[in-house]
Design an enzyme around this catalytic site. Structure first.
Site, short mmCIF file in Angstrom:
data_model
loop_
_atom_site.label_atom_id
_atom_site.label_comp_id
_atom_site.label_asym_id
_atom_site.label_seq_id
_atom_site.Cartn_x
_atom_site.Cartn_y
_atom_site.Cartn_z
N ASP A 151 41.35 39.37 13.99
CA ASP A 151 41.98 39.00 15.26
C ASP A 151 42.65 40.27 15.80
O ASP A 151 42.85 41.23 15.07
CB ASP A 151 43.01 37.90 14.97
CG ASP A 151 43.76 37.47 16.21
OD1 ASP A 151 43.13 37.41 17.27
OD2 ASP A 151 44.97 37.21 16.12
N THR A 192 45.58 40.35 18.60
CA THR A 192 47.00 40.21 18.90
C THR A 192 47.76 39.70 17.69
O THR A 192 47.45 38.63 17.17
CB THR A 192 47.19 39.24 20.08
OG1 THR A 192 46.28 39.60 21.11
CG2 THR A 192 48.61 39.30 20.60
N PHE A 233 47.34 37.47 39.83
CA PHE A 233 46.30 38.23 39.11
C PHE A 233 45.17 37.28 38.70
O PHE A 233 45.40 36.14 38.33
CB PHE A 233 46.90 38.86 37.86
CG PHE A 233 45.89 39.60 37.02
CD1 PHE A 233 45.58 40.92 37.28
CD2 PHE A 233 45.22 38.96 35.98
CE1 PHE A 233 44.65 41.60 36.51
CE2 PHE A 233 44.29 39.62 35.21
CZ PHE A 233 44.00 40.95 35.48
N ARG A 261 46.72 51.40 28.01
CA ARG A 261 46.39 50.46 29.08
C ARG A 261 46.90 51.04 30.39
O ARG A 261 48.10 51.25 30.54
CB ARG A 261 47.05 49.11 28.81
CG ARG A 261 46.60 48.45 27.53
CD ARG A 261 47.64 47.48 27.01
NE ARG A 261 47.86 46.37 27.90
CZ ARG A 261 47.34 45.15 27.72
NH1 ARG A 261 46.56 44.91 26.70
NH2 ARG A 261 47.58 44.18 28.57
N THR A 313 38.77 38.26 19.56
CA THR A 313 40.05 37.97 20.20
C THR A 313 39.89 37.05 21.40
O THR A 313 38.83 37.04 22.03
CB THR A 313 40.75 39.28 20.63
OG1 THR A 313 41.95 38.98 21.30
CG2 THR A 313 39.87 40.12 21.54
N ASP A 334 41.74 37.58 23.91
CA ASP A 334 42.32 38.42 24.95
C ASP A 334 41.28 38.91 25.96
O ASP A 334 40.07 38.79 25.74
CB ASP A 334 43.00 39.63 24.29
CG ASP A 334 44.29 39.99 25.01
OD1 ASP A 334 44.36 39.70 26.22
OD2 ASP A 334 45.18 40.57 24.39
N ARG A 356 37.65 37.04 24.73
CA ARG A 356 37.66 35.70 25.34
C ARG A 356 36.98 34.67 24.44
O ARG A 356 36.16 33.87 24.89
CB ARG A 356 36.99 35.73 26.73
CG ARG A 356 37.90 36.28 27.81
CD ARG A 356 39.04 35.35 28.07
NE ARG A 356 40.06 35.90 28.95
CZ ARG A 356 41.34 35.56 28.89
NH1 ARG A 356 41.76 34.74 27.95
NH2 ARG A 356 42.23 36.06 29.72
N ASP A 405 42.96 31.35 14.47
CA ASP A 405 42.11 32.08 13.53
C ASP A 405 41.70 31.24 12.32
O ASP A 405 40.93 31.70 11.48
CB ASP A 405 42.84 33.34 13.02
CG ASP A 405 43.30 34.22 14.17
OD1 ASP A 405 42.47 34.47 15.06
OD2 ASP A 405 44.47 34.64 14.18
#
Length: 1194
Positions: free
Chosen positions: A415, A417, A555, A608, A688, A690, A800, A831
């Site tokens: 994973d 995060t 966003f 980032r 992930t 994310d 995703r 997870d």
């Protein structure tokens, strides 16, 4: 639960498909169990399961039969049960106790262990199912146990409470009907997400008001997809019912936690095992290691050998007895009836031979293996290097059956995060018009160590430049959705305490938004609050500036940007921030080239990046924008599409201000761990939930992807432009063109000749790849193509991902043709599925609950501990248990093959060669402790070298020490030793079988002589294989030999009253009184061990493995300190890596602010590393510091 599924509606989980013929695709829920008004629709009260969660495997009633069934599925357990029954039924040469007692011990110990583990799961389930929940009942709040919740109940949830099931938000304590939620236990993200109540219900703020709501909800049946929900709510007012759409923004999932909101009211829609979280759980199945599978295969071979021996002896017995002269003597003649019962007699003889030779299959091996695994697991738990002082936690072993599997891992699925990262964003720098600003290191309100203060260096820019600079800082203070919390605690942790004063701190759905606002605070602009539609900022002169917030353009992952429209002193501004790819095309002025160069450099360094731009709006332009947005927001059809079009028209003609760089701080030594795993030949995949950009940046930072890694994308964006079929085949051609059809494993991981490929895939595309092919379509081989691409990539990133998709990926790799050993590691409930699916599951004791830890095989405090877990503990466990297994089979061949040969000299009469005491105690006492101790403490190489040189892990990959050639060698060695022992004793005493007083040796003396040589030979063989000697080894090895001698002297030297007959009386003493016996014992032991020693010397000289080469160098008395001392270059490089801010490597105009570190920054020290990374061909010296490389020198 099943008793409640009675009505017309049968509910199904998508992966269980029970009752598919009655499947209904939607459900109707009556809020508060109120019937709809007459004439609206037919009222059908549906039945749903209760809210119980079940993760346990057994019940009180099925434990014994189910556990016994699982245990007797093991070939060995079933075999020993059959042998035990045979010994009970027929007259056999040995006692039933010799088989029954060890079997009973193994079955009992295993049952107790598995029963205890399941009891813990029951306990955890009960804790969840019996916690109290507040339910609105007839206008009052009553307490109810969680398991008694029903679909349709209205619940009250207070701040920091966890949602007991899946809920639809009706209203909240906030005026705008929103609430903030953390979904850490679901998708691993600890940031605050915003959820919304429907416009018509958000005003109902008390239990009495909520009880008056008259509405029904129609929604889809339970689905495992966490990010998707479709439904509608019908609210019955005085006139016509009002229908409002419901989506995932209205759905609160079980396991998520309410934050920064005093309370909410919500209605239950999915309960128990139908909640989205429960649908994402895999069932817990028994995991078996590769070593255990090898043991079972060897067992089958030895079973065949055993049957062959019994058949040969039975046949030869009857051949022998067919000669009248060799039949029974006259005093034991068979009757006619006995002579005619050939078949029954032959079968009982066959069974008797089976029992006589059954010691070739060692029941004690399974007892020893169980003890080795159980006791060995404590070494992981006692390891001080795997103790985390911050958490106060040690590593935990939940399943000791898989210790050796840790040494066989080929794929690690991790994973992101909370596993690779700490989920703490750190503001690194910002760039305004090409000038770089590096503030004091700040992370979530905490001052990072190593930063002393801040120098203000002002190069007196022109007024325009200064205006741009301040506009940039204001833009970042305004363009966000951050909430300000005034209290000094959140989640029980103190925040924002500075110099003894309680200050406010920030929370947001995006942790990098918090980092940006905190970064601006350090640079002199502090965001204070949003109050009555006014955003307040404290500027450098400590003046409060107020901006009226007119609109927020939220966003989304398609636009990849967000904007705010604010008004200040009559001027209207649009501030926009987003990914560089979505901002640069919309910019019409600004210093684009300078900013782009800095953004590209930061992206390469794994940061980032976001770009910031603005636009001034005239009153006419704003009026037009307002009308455009209002129309889109009120649209019921295609609302998202209309909003996207409106945003596209508004966010244009921008002026570029600058860019920011934020780092999601990796866990300590995460990059070093991943690099070590790569060198060990292990492939690392990141799975992930994310976003792609975030995850990709982390992959660069953690060295999963390198600068020269060529990224291949298999994403929704790509498949929208081309068909999935075309994209897959194009990617396949790309990787195969480079590798020439060979898999990546063929190449050295460090070779510069081979392009590194990294694959990025998202959840939606993975679903398309995994979808079963339709007839006549080409999609049947999508999985194979996908696997082919993955095999040729050094790293894979899946973003995703829904929890069940993570498990599907692991299952796909497990089922591929190589059948690799997989390991999954994660810290959240999202997870759990992949942890259960992988061969080895590891939970991290993170901030996201204990679901992963509870369902894992092992739990560790931090990701960095995985390195030692695999490269040291896994390596040792595999080496130890593979020696244990081979040695057990070897010593039992040595033990039982002389018994087989003896039958040729005793008329196949089933006469044992050894005394019953020797038969029983050989595996239990005389030879068991040395190998058990060896399998617990053997270290063939120092653990520091194993950590420094991950390549050594490759020496044991793919079960290399338990392959068939090795197994055959040990078996042949056992047969050779048995022949030397038996015939050596036979020929040495053929003519000299006299003691000093002229007596002849009998058959028991002969058997005792063979047995003595046997015990000493197999013990010395283990001593020769031992590399790590301690006083315990000496005590056990020599002690077991002394015990054998003392036991034999006592057993034959005393008349024991409980024995009916004592055939061993004085036999051992008589044998030791003979000089030739002593000589033969020494000669036979030497002759047995010599070939193995010679073979090892030749092999190590001509074809040494990396491990043997290092052992050879260590044996030349290399000082251990020299193995640890890194070269100057290596310490230089490692030192530069450990510096907190190593990225500022290349010259760039530094302006206004930077941090004065307590240690000199010496930016130049990192330059060689960047040059090193740039080079396409790596020099071997560059890797010497970690001992890695094709040929390791120590």
């Amino acid at each position: 639960m099943d008793s409640e599924r009675e009505g017309p509606l049968i509910l199904v989980e998508c992966h269980l498909c029970v009752g598919e013929e009655n499947w209904v695709d939607s459900r109707t829920i009556y809020i508060g169990h109120k019937e709809p008004p007459p004439g609206t629709e037919a009222f059908i009260q549906q039945r749903f399961p209760d809210n119980r969660i079940v993760s346990s495997k057994y019940t009180f009633w099925n434990f014994i039969p189910k556990n016994m069934f699982e245990q007797f599925r093991r070939v060995a357990n079933f075999y020993f049960l059959i042998i035990f029954l045979v010994q009970l039924i027929i007259d056999t040469p040995t006692s039933p106790v010799t088989s029954g007692l060890p079997l009973f011990f193994v079955i009992t110990v295993t049952a107790i262990k598995q029963g205890y583990e399941d009891w813990l799961r029951h306990k955890a389930d009960n804790a969840v199912n019996q916690c109290s929940v507040h339910v609105v009942h007839h206008g009052k709040v009553v307490r109810k146990q969680s398991r008694k919740l029903r679909v349709g109940d209205v619940v009250l949830v207070k701040e920091d409470e966890t949602f007991p099931c899946d809920l639809i938000l009706l209203s909240s304590s906030r005026d705008d009907g929103t609430c903030f939620v953390t979904t850490a236990s679901l998708d691993g993200e600890s940031s605050h997400k915003t959820y919304y109540a429907v416009q018509e219900t958000k005003a109902y703020n008390t239990e009495k008001e909520v009880d008056t709501i008259h509405a029904t909800i129609e929604c889809e049946q339970p689905q495992p997809d966490l990010y998707k929900f479709v439904g509608r709510i019908n609210i019955y007012m005085t006139n016509e019912p009002v229908a409002r759409p419901l989506g995932s923004e209205n759905l609160l999932l079980r396991g998520a936690t309410l934050k920064n909101t005093e309370y909410i009211y919500a209605v239950v829609i999915y309960t128990g095992m139908e909640t989205k979280m429960a649908l994402n759980y895999q069932s817990k199945s028994q995991k078996r290691s590769a070593v255990e599978k090898s043991m079972n295969a060897y067992l089958v071979v030895y079973l065949c050998i055993l049957i062959s021996k019994a058949l040969i002896n039975t046949a030869l017995k009857y051949v022998w007895q067919s000669d009248p002269n060799k039949d029974e003597p006259f005093y034991n003649q068979k009757t006619e009836v006995e002579r005619q019962r050939h078949l029954i007699r032959a079968f009982t003889d066959f069974l008797a031979f089976m029992v006589l030779f059954n010691y070739i299959i060692p029941v004690s091996m399974y007892v020893t293996v169980e003890m080795q695994k159980f006791l060995g697991s404590y070494f992981i738990m006692w390891d001080d290097e795997m103790f985390d002082e911050e958490l106060g936690e040690r590593a935990v072993v939940n399943t000791s059956d898989l210790n050796e599997e840790l040494g066989q891992v080929e794929y690690v699925f991790t994973d992101k995060t909370g596993t690779l990262t700490e989920n703490n964003m750190e503001f690194i720098e910002c760039c305004v018009d090409g000038h770089v600003y590096v503030p004091h290191a700040i992370c979530n309100g905490q001052v990072m160590p190593g930063a002393a203060g801040m120098d203000m260096i002002d190069s007196s820019p022109g007024p325009a430049a200064r205006e741009h600079e301040e506009l940039f800082f204001r833009a970042l203070c305004l363009c966000h959705t951050v909430q300000v919390k005034e209290e000094d605690t959140v989640d029980g942790i103190k925040h924002g305490i500075h110099q003894g004063k309680s200050t406010s701190f920030y929370i947001s759905s995006s942790p990098d938004e918090v980092a940006l606002v905190e970064g601006m605070k350090r640079l002199g602009f502090t965001y204070l609050r949003l109050k009555d539609g006014q955003m307040e900022i404290l500027n450098r002169e400590d003046e409060v500036e107020k901006f009226e917030l007119l609109d927020v353009l939220t966003f989304d992952s398609v636009r990849r940007r967000m904007s705010v429209i604010v008004r200040a002193t009559g001027e209207v501004y649009l501030f926009c921030k987003g990914a560089d790819s979505s901002i640069f095309p919309r910019v019409i002025s600004g210093k684009v080239d300078q900013v782009r160069a800095r953004v590209e450099q930061n992206a390469v360094e794994g940061l980032r990046t976001l770009c910031v731009a603005y636009r001034s709006l005239s009153p006419e332009q704003y009026e037009e924008v307002f009308q455009l947005l209002n129309r889109a927001k009120l649209a019921l059809q295609d609302r998202d599409k209309q909003l996207a079009e409106a945003y596209d028209l508004i966010e244009k003609d921008l002026i570029l201000l600058g860019a920011t760089a934020v780092e999601d701080r990796l866990q300590e030594k995460a990059a070093d761990t991943i690099e070590s795993l790569h060198k060990a030949g292990i492939k690392v995949w990141v799975l992930t939930g994310d976003k792609m950009e975030t995850a990709a940046a982390t992959c660069y930072a953690s060295k999963l992807f390198h600068r020269n890694t060529q990224i291949l994308e298999l994403t929704t964006k790509r498949t929208e432009e081309q068909s999935l079929h075309d994209v897959l085949f194009e990617l396949s051609r790309t990787v195969l063109r480079q590798h020439g059809g060979m898999t990546r494993d063929t190449f050295s991981e460090l070779s510069g000749d081979c392009t590194d490929y990294g694959l990025i895939i998202d959840g939606a595309t993975l679903s398309a790849v995994m979808r079963p092919g339709q007839e006549g379509s080409n999609s049947g081989n999508y999985k194979e193509k996908f696997l082919e691409i993955c095999r040729n990539c050094s790293a894979v990133l899946c973003c995703r991902m829904a929890p069940l998709q993570k498990a599907q990926i692991v299952k796909l790799i497990k089922a591929s043709e190589e059948h690799p050993i997989t390991l999954a590691i994660g810290d959240g409930a999202n997870d759990v599925s992949m942890i259960l699916e992988a061969h080895v599951g590891i939970g991290i004791m993170g901030k996201e609950g204990r679901q992963a830890v509870r369902n894992s095989d092992y739990a560790i405090p931090k990701f960095k501990h995985l390195k030692k877990m695999l490269l040291v503990h896994g390596h040792y466990y595999y080496i130890r248990i593979s020696e244990l297994v081979q040695y057990f089979f070897y010593k039992n061949v040595c033990f039982i093959f002389p018994q087989f040969l003896y039958q040729f000299f005793c008329g196949f009469s089933q006469q044992p060669l050894y005394d019953t005491a020797y038969l029983t105690l050989y595996n239990i006492s005389f030879t068991s402790l040395p190998i058990l101790l060896y399998s617990l403490i053997e270290q063939h190489i120092n653990m520091d070298i194993l950590k420094k040189d991950p390549c050594l892990y490759r020496d044991i990959a793919k079960n290399s020490l338990l392959r068939w050639p090795t197994f055959i060698y040990w078996t042949v060695l056992g047969v050779y030793d048995a022949i030397v022992m038996f015939f050596g004793a036979y020929f040495l005493f053929d003519n000299t079988t006299f003691t000093s007083n002229g007596q002849m040796f009998g058959n028991w003396t002969f058997g005792t002589l063979v047995f003595t040589v046997l015990v000493f030979t197999v013990t010395f063989k283990l001593a020769l294989d031992t590399h790590y000697w301690t006083w315990i080894n000496h005590f056990v090895i020599w002690g077991s030999l002394i015990f054998f001698v003392v036991f034999s002297l006592l057993w034959g030297g005393i008349i024991w009253p409980f024995l009916n007959y004592q055939r061993m009386y004085y036999v051992f003493m008589q044998m030791l009184s003979s000089g030739p016996a002593w000589l033969s014992i020494i000669l036979l032991i030497t002759a047995s061990l010599l070939p193995d020693v010679v073979k090892k010397v030749i092999w190590r000289t001509l074809w040494p493995t990396t491990t043997e080469r290092i052992q050879g160098q260590l044996s030349e008395f290399t000082p251990l300190a020299s193995l640890h001392a890194p070269s100057k270059g290596s310490s230089h490089r490692r030192g530069s890596e450990n510096q907190r801010n190593p990225r500022r490597s290349e010259p760039f105009t530094k302006k206004v602010m930077f941090t004065r570190w307590q240690k000199a920054p010496d930016y130049c020290t990192f330059t060689p590393l960047l040059r090193f990374a740039d080079s396409s061909r790596h020099s071997r010296q560059g890797y010497n510091y970690s001992g890695a490389g094709p040929e390791t020198s120590v």
